[in-house]
Design a protein around this motif. Sequence first.
Motif, PDB file in Angstrom:
ATOM      1  N   SER A 146     115.354  39.817  67.323  1.00  0.00           N
ATOM      2  CA  SER A 146     115.655  41.044  68.048  1.00  0.00           C
ATOM      3  C   SER A 146     116.917  40.890  68.897  1.00  0.00           C
ATOM      4  O   SER A 146     117.773  41.782  68.940  1.00  0.00           O
ATOM      5  CB  SER A 146     114.459  41.428  68.936  1.00  0.00           C
ATOM      6  N   TYR A 147     117.017  39.751  69.558  1.00  0.00           N
ATOM      7  CA  TYR A 147     118.173  39.488  70.423  1.00  0.00           C
ATOM      8  C   TYR A 147     119.471  39.476  69.616  1.00  0.00           C
ATOM      9  O   TYR A 147     120.470  40.108  70.008  1.00  0.00           O
ATOM     10  CB  TYR A 147     117.975  38.149  71.134  1.00  0.00           C
ATOM     11  N   LEU A 148     119.474  38.765  68.504  1.00  0.00           N
ATOM     12  CA  LEU A 148     120.682  38.664  67.695  1.00  0.00           C
ATOM     13  C   LEU A 148     121.072  40.013  67.093  1.00  0.00           C
ATOM     14  O   LEU A 148     122.260  40.354  67.033  1.00  0.00           O
ATOM     15  CB  LEU A 148     120.491  37.627  66.586  1.00  0.00           C
ATOM     16  N   LYS A 149     120.077  40.783  66.669  1.00  0.00           N
ATOM     17  CA  LYS A 149     120.382  42.096  66.107  1.00  0.00           C
ATOM     18  C   LYS A 149     120.932  43.026  67.179  1.00  0.00           C
ATOM     19  O   LYS A 149     121.918  43.744  66.954  1.00  0.00           O
ATOM     20  CB  LYS A 149     119.133  42.704  65.465  1.00  0.00           C
ATOM     21  N   LYS A 150     120.307  43.017  68.351  1.00  0.00           N
ATOM     22  CA  LYS A 150     120.743  43.887  69.445  1.00  0.00           C
ATOM     23  C   LYS A 150     122.187  43.599  69.841  1.00  0.00           C
ATOM     24  O   LYS A 150     122.971  44.521  70.121  1.00  0.00           O
ATOM     25  CB  LYS A 150     119.824  43.692  70.649  1.00  0.00           C
ATOM     26  N   HIS A 151     122.551  42.329  69.859  1.00  0.00           N
ATOM     27  CA  HIS A 151     123.898  41.939  70.285  1.00  0.00           C
ATOM     28  C   HIS A 151     124.864  41.764  69.115  1.00  0.00           C
ATOM     29  O   HIS A 151     125.988  41.299  69.306  1.00  0.00           O
ATOM     30  CB  HIS A 151     123.824  40.658  71.107  1.00  0.00           C
ATOM     31  N   ARG A 152     124.393  42.095  67.906  1.00  0.00           N
ATOM     32  CA  ARG A 152     125.225  42.049  66.707  1.00  0.00           C
ATOM     33  C   ARG A 152     125.845  40.669  66.506  1.00  0.00           C
ATOM     34  O   ARG A 152     127.041  40.521  66.238  1.00  0.00           O
ATOM     35  CB  ARG A 152     126.305  43.130  66.760  1.00  0.00           C
ATOM     36  N   LEU A 197     108.934  43.612  63.347  1.00  0.00           N
ATOM     37  CA  LEU A 197     109.192  43.012  62.034  1.00  0.00           C
ATOM     38  C   LEU A 197     108.996  44.010  60.907  1.00  0.00           C
ATOM     39  O   LEU A 197     109.709  43.991  59.902  1.00  0.00           O
ATOM     40  CB  LEU A 197     108.270  41.810  61.820  1.00  0.00           C
ATOM     41  N   LYS A 198     108.029  44.896  61.073  1.00  0.00           N
ATOM     42  CA  LYS A 198     107.709  45.870  60.031  1.00  0.00           C
ATOM     43  C   LYS A 198     108.672  47.046  60.004  1.00  0.00           C
ATOM     44  O   LYS A 198     108.801  47.727  58.981  1.00  0.00           O
ATOM     45  CB  LYS A 198     106.284  46.374  60.218  1.00  0.00           C
ATOM     46  N   THR A 199     109.338  47.302  61.108  1.00  0.00           N
ATOM     47  CA  THR A 199     110.193  48.493  61.200  1.00  0.00           C
ATOM     48  C   THR A 199     111.684  48.168  61.294  1.00  0.00           C
ATOM     49  O   THR A 199     112.504  49.077  61.406  1.00  0.00           O
ATOM     50  CB  THR A 199     109.796  49.343  62.419  1.00  0.00           C
ATOM     51  N   ASN A 200     112.026  46.889  61.242  1.00  0.00           N
ATOM     52  CA  ASN A 200     113.429  46.498  61.320  1.00  0.00           C
ATOM     53  C   ASN A 200     113.810  45.608  60.140  1.00  0.00           C
ATOM     54  O   ASN A 200     112.980  44.863  59.616  1.00  0.00           O
ATOM     55  CB  ASN A 200     113.702  45.716  62.610  1.00  0.00           C
ATOM     56  N   THR A 204     119.510  37.715  59.574  1.00  0.00           N
ATOM     57  CA  THR A 204     119.491  36.411  60.219  1.00  0.00           C
ATOM     58  C   THR A 204     118.754  35.384  59.362  1.00  0.00           C
ATOM     59  O   THR A 204     117.654  35.644  58.876  1.00  0.00           O
ATOM     60  CB  THR A 204     118.799  36.491  61.589  1.00  0.00           C
ATOM     61  N   GLU A 205     119.346  34.224  59.203  1.00  0.00           N
ATOM     62  CA  GLU A 205     118.704  33.132  58.468  1.00  0.00           C
ATOM     63  C   GLU A 205     117.865  32.298  59.433  1.00  0.00           C
ATOM     64  O   GLU A 205     118.351  31.878  60.486  1.00  0.00           O
ATOM     65  CB  GLU A 205     119.748  32.258  57.792  1.00  0.00           C
ATOM     66  N   ILE A 206     116.611  32.070  59.077  1.00  0.00           N
ATOM     67  CA  ILE A 206     115.726  31.240  59.886  1.00  0.00           C
ATOM     68  C   ILE A 206     115.587  29.890  59.194  1.00  0.00           C
ATOM     69  O   ILE A 206     115.155  29.818  58.045  1.00  0.00           O
ATOM     70  CB  ILE A 206     114.341  31.892  60.049  1.00  0.00           C
ATOM     71  N   ARG A 207     115.939  28.827  59.894  1.00  0.00           N
ATOM     72  CA  ARG A 207     115.892  27.490  59.300  1.00  0.00           C
ATOM     73  C   ARG A 207     114.954  26.579  60.085  1.00  0.00           C
ATOM     74  O   ARG A 207     114.795  26.717  61.293  1.00  0.00           O
ATOM     75  CB  ARG A 207     117.288  26.852  59.282  1.00  0.00           C
ATOM     76  N   LYS A 208     114.360  25.629  59.360  1.00  0.00           N
ATOM     77  CA  LYS A 208     113.502  24.615  59.978  1.00  0.00           C
ATOM     78  C   LYS A 208     114.374  23.531  60.599  1.00  0.00           C
ATOM     79  O   LYS A 208     115.249  22.964  59.946  1.00  0.00           O
ATOM     80  CB  LYS A 208     112.574  24.008  58.924  1.00  0.00           C
ATOM     81  N   TRP A 209     114.147  23.248  61.882  1.00  0.00           N
ATOM     82  CA  TRP A 209     114.868  22.171  62.559  1.00  0.00           C
ATOM     83  C   TRP A 209     114.338  20.821  62.071  1.00  0.00           C
ATOM     84  O   TRP A 209     113.139  20.581  62.051  1.00  0.00           O
ATOM     85  CB  TRP A 209     114.678  22.297  64.069  1.00  0.00           C
ATOM     86  N   ASP A 210     115.241  19.936  61.655  1.00  0.00           N
ATOM     87  CA  ASP A 210     114.862  18.631  61.124  1.00  0.00           C
ATOM     88  C   ASP A 210     114.730  17.632  62.275  1.00  0.00           C
ATOM     89  O   ASP A 210     115.658  16.881  62.584  1.00  0.00           O
ATOM     90  CB  ASP A 210     115.912  18.163  60.113  1.00  0.00           C
TER      91      ASP A 210
END
Length: 224
Positions: A146-152, A197-200, A204-210
Amino acid sequence: MAKKQKYYVVWQGRQPGVYTDWEACKAQVQGVQGAQYKSFDSMAEAEAAIKLPYSASVTSRTTPTSSTGNTSILVIDENGMTALRPGTENGPVLDALAVDAACSGNPGVMEYQGIYIPTRTRVFHYKAPKGTNNIGEFLAIVHGLSYLKKHRLNQIIYSDSVNAISWVRQRKCKSKLPEDNSTADLWDYIRRAENWLKTNTYTTEIRKWDTDRWGEIPADFGRK
């Protein structure tokens, strides 16, 4: 199956050095601003790494050597900026957001935060009087999206929770935490996250931190 032995190098903390267990390492870095530490699979790797000061590891092209090759290490330079030691490979993307959660008891007081990796700046934080670690990890990722989308912002989100990443992809928090007077506000917050999540849509790529290779995620609360 016995837990594999880890060795911990502390470059910046109360007492820099090599430690053979997490509790000893934690005592040196917990609550220390800009603490620098990393786990290794062997004493040889740890002893090689500690010989290179953290400041030199940012500016020098010389890296510690070992039988297993280079180890990716996140360090903070003199200006407080995060960087990978030059010469290491396959490290995390630094222009990214790291999220993590902590829980005092399970369930217990739960909180999560989002940290901008290059500067270690906290960009958001949330705390609930009762929750679970998995819930916090889930909410942290959604908050980050949400934060990243809001701030583009076109950045990656790193999380060290496989469960949370899976829940986000399913758009559903699958916690079994009972809903009662003590958790009503949290469950309302969870439903709002699920609805987001259902309405947006998001790119953004979500990655697992190693964690094994890069050390603790930058958003870690240091309570392991």
